[in-house]
Design a protein around this motif. Structure first.
Motif, PDB file in Angstrom:
ATOM      1  N   ASP A   1       0.822  -1.212   0.000  1.00  0.00           N
ATOM      2  CA  ASP A   1       0.000   0.000   0.000  1.00  0.00           C
ATOM      3  C   ASP A   1       0.855   1.260   0.000  1.00  0.00           C
ATOM      4  O   ASP A   1       0.506   2.254  -0.650  1.00  0.00           O
ATOM      5  N   LEU A   2       1.974   1.222   0.713  1.00  0.00           N
ATOM      6  CA  LEU A   2       2.843   2.395   0.771  1.00  0.00           C
ATOM      7  C   LEU A   2       3.450   2.697  -0.592  1.00  0.00           C
ATOM      8  O   LEU A   2       3.475   3.853  -1.035  1.00  0.00           O
ATOM      9  N   VAL A   3       3.918   1.662  -1.275  1.00  0.00           N
ATOM     10  CA  VAL A   3       4.501   1.873  -2.602  1.00  0.00           C
ATOM     11  C   VAL A   3       3.439   2.343  -3.589  1.00  0.00           C
ATOM     12  O   VAL A   3       3.686   3.246  -4.408  1.00  0.00           O
ATOM     13  N   SER A   4       2.247   1.755  -3.522  1.00  0.00           N
ATOM     14  CA  SER A   4       1.175   2.149  -4.442  1.00  0.00           C
ATOM     15  C   SER A   4       0.760   3.607  -4.229  1.00  0.00           C
ATOM     16  O   SER A   4       0.585   4.360  -5.198  1.00  0.00           O
ATOM     17  N   SER A   5       0.600   4.004  -2.987  1.00  0.00           N
ATOM     18  CA  SER A   5       0.198   5.380  -2.722  1.00  0.00           C
ATOM     19  C   SER A   5       1.331   6.364  -2.993  1.00  0.00           C
ATOM     20  O   SER A   5       1.079   7.500  -3.416  1.00  0.00           O
ATOM     21  N   TRP A   6       2.561   5.950  -2.784  1.00  0.00           N
ATOM     22  CA  TRP A   6       3.700   6.838  -3.065  1.00  0.00           C
ATOM     23  C   TRP A   6       3.818   7.118  -4.558  1.00  0.00           C
ATOM     24  O   TRP A   6       4.114   8.237  -4.967  1.00  0.00           O
ATOM     25  N   ASN A   7       3.581   6.100  -5.382  1.00  0.00           N
ATOM     26  CA  ASN A   7       3.717   6.245  -6.830  1.00  0.00           C
ATOM     27  C   ASN A   7       2.431   6.692  -7.514  1.00  0.00           C
ATOM     28  O   ASN A   7       2.414   6.815  -8.753  1.00  0.00           O
ATOM     29  N   ASN A   8       1.361   6.894  -6.764  1.00  0.00           N
ATOM     30  CA  ASN A   8       0.093   7.247  -7.382  1.00  0.00           C
ATOM     31  C   ASN A   8       0.188   8.613  -8.056  1.00  0.00           C
ATOM     32  O   ASN A   8       0.591   9.603  -7.435  1.00  0.00           O
ATOM     33  N   PHE A   9      -0.194   8.639  -9.311  1.00  0.00           N
ATOM     34  CA  PHE A   9      -0.129   9.876 -10.094  1.00  0.00           C
ATOM     35  C   PHE A   9      -1.511  10.389 -10.490  1.00  0.00           C
ATOM     36  O   PHE A   9      -1.721  11.596 -10.616  1.00  0.00           O
ATOM     37  N   VAL A  10      -2.474   9.488 -10.673  1.00  0.00           N
ATOM     38  CA  VAL A  10      -3.785   9.874 -11.190  1.00  0.00           C
ATOM     39  C   VAL A  10      -4.550  10.719 -10.177  1.00  0.00           C
ATOM     40  O   VAL A  10      -5.099  11.785 -10.524  1.00  0.00           O
ATOM     41  N   PHE A  11      -4.603  10.286  -8.935  1.00  0.00           N
ATOM     42  CA  PHE A  11      -5.371  11.024  -7.924  1.00  0.00           C
ATOM     43  C   PHE A  11      -4.832  12.434  -7.694  1.00  0.00           C
ATOM     44  O   PHE A  11      -5.613  13.385  -7.650  1.00  0.00           O
TER      45      PHE A  11
END
Length: 305
Positions: free
Chosen positions: A232-242
Motif C-alpha cells: 500500500d505504501l509503494v502504491s500510494s507513493w507512486n500514485n499519479f492519477v489522484f
C-alpha cells in the motif's frame, strides 16, 4: 521358464530384498550434468534479470551526475569528464522538499488507514463470521472488477461537493478506499490459518473481541501486515492519477506530480530530469532495505498458506 514366471520371480526377489539401497557412485555421477544444467540456467536467468533491472537504474544515476554539455556530446553510459551535483541542486531549488513532505503524509496516512480498516474487517469476516460478513467480503471483492478510470468523474464530483478538493485529505481517503480490496483479501486469507483453538481458549478465559484482536490476532498477523503495508505504501507513493485529478495548487502536489511538472519545464535537460527521478525513488529503495526481511517473511507465509 516363461516370461510370466520370470516377472513373478523378479517381483518376489524385490520384495525379499526390500526397497532399493542408496544410489551408487555411478548413478550419482550420471545425475551431475542435469543438476549442473539446472543450476547454470538458474544463474543465467538471474543474471539476465539483474541486467534488465539494473541497467535503467545505472543509467539514471550516471546521467543525473553528468553536466548537460557532457551528456549531449559524449556517451551517457560511460562518463569520462567527471561528475557534478548541480543537477540535484537545481531539483532542490524547485521546491521538491515540500512535495516530498506531502508524499510522506499522503502515503503514510493512506497506509495506516488502509491496514487498520482492513485488519478490523478481516477480523470480523474470519473470527466473527456471520451471514452479513460474507456479503460484505464479496462486496469488497467487487472492487477488483471496477477500474479506477471508470470512477474518476464520480469521485471528482464527490470530493468537490464535500469540500475536500485540493487537499491532502482528499487524496488520502480515496487512495485508502481503493487499496482496501487487495489488503482485505490478503489479511482474510492469512487470518483463516490462525488456529481456532487459540481464539476459543482466550474466549474461555474471558477475553473480549478487542483483547483477542490486540493480544492474539495482531501479533500473529505482523508478517501479513508488513506485506500489505509495503504494498500500500509503494502504491500510494507512486500514485499519479489522484493528485492530477484531485489537486490544483502546487502546495498540495505530491512527488510524482512534481516530477511530471519538473519534466515539462526541463524537457531538454535530461540530467536534471534523471536527478528528480532518482530523488523520488530513493525512499522506495530505503523502504525495501529496511523492510525486506518482513516482506519476504510475509510473502513466504502467504505462499505457504
Amino acid at each position: 521358464m516363461s516370461q510370466l514366471q520370470r516377472e513373478r520371480q523378479d517381483s518376489t526377489e524385490t520384495a525379499v530384498r526390500g526397497p532399493a539401497g542408496p544410489a551408487t557412485p555411478r548413478a550419482r555421477a550420471a545425475g551431475i550434468p542435469g543438476r549442473l544444467f539446472r543450476k547454470g540456467s538458474t544463474w543465467l536467468l538471474a543474471l539476465v534479470w539483474l541486467v534488465v533491472v539494473g541497467a535503467p537504474i545505472y543509467y539514471m544515476i550516471v546521467t543525473s551526475l553528468e553536466p548537460t554539455s557532457v551528456y549531449l556530446s559524449a556517451n551517457p553510459w560511460f562518463p569520462t569528464k567527471g561528475v557534478t551535483g548541480a543537477n540535484y541542486g537545481a531539483v532542490f531549488s524547485s521546491g521538491i522538499a515540500s512535495y516530498f513532505f506531502n508524499s510522506v503524509i499522503v502515503a503514510g496516512c493512506t497506509t495506516v488507514l488502509s491496514v487498520a480498516v482492513s485488519l478490523l474487517g478481516a477480523y470480523a469476516i474470519v473470527v466473527h463470521a456471520r451471514r452479513w460478513t460474507g456479503i460484505v467480503f464479496r462486496c469488497f471483492m467487487v472492487g477488483f472488477a471496477v477500474p479506477i478510470q471508470a470512477l474518476m468523474i464520480p469521485l471528482y464530483l464527490a470530493i468537490l461537493r464535500i469540500g475536500l478538493y485540493d487537499s491532502l485529505l482528499g487524496l488520502i481517503l480515496p487512495m485508502a478506499a481503493f487499496s482496501l480490496p487487495i489488503t482485505i483479501l490478503v489479511l482474510v486469507n492469512f487470518l483463516r490459518d490462525v488456529p481456532r483453538s487459540l481464539i476459543d481458549a482466550m474466549r474461555v478465559d474471558g477475553a473480549g473481541p478487542l483483547r483477542v484482536l490486540l493480544r492474539l490476532i495482531l501479533p500473529l498477523s505482523w508478517p501479513a501486515i508488513a506485506t500489505v503495508g509495503v504494498f500500500d505504501l509503494v502504491s500510494s507513493w507512486n500514485n499519479f492519477v489522484f493528485p492530477l485529478i484531485l489537486t490544483q495548487s502546487p502546495s498540495q502536489a505530491t512527488l510524482p506530480l512534481s516530477v511530471f511538472n519538473f519534466e515539462g519545464n526541463h524537457l531538454q535537460n535530461v540530467p536534471e530530469i534523471m536527478a528528480a527521478v532518482a530523488l523520488s525513488a530513493v525512499p522506495l529503495f530505503v523502504l525495501y532495505l529496511v523492510a525486506r526481511r518482513r516482506l519476504m517473511a510475509g510473502l513466504a507465509a502467504g505462499l505457504g498458506a
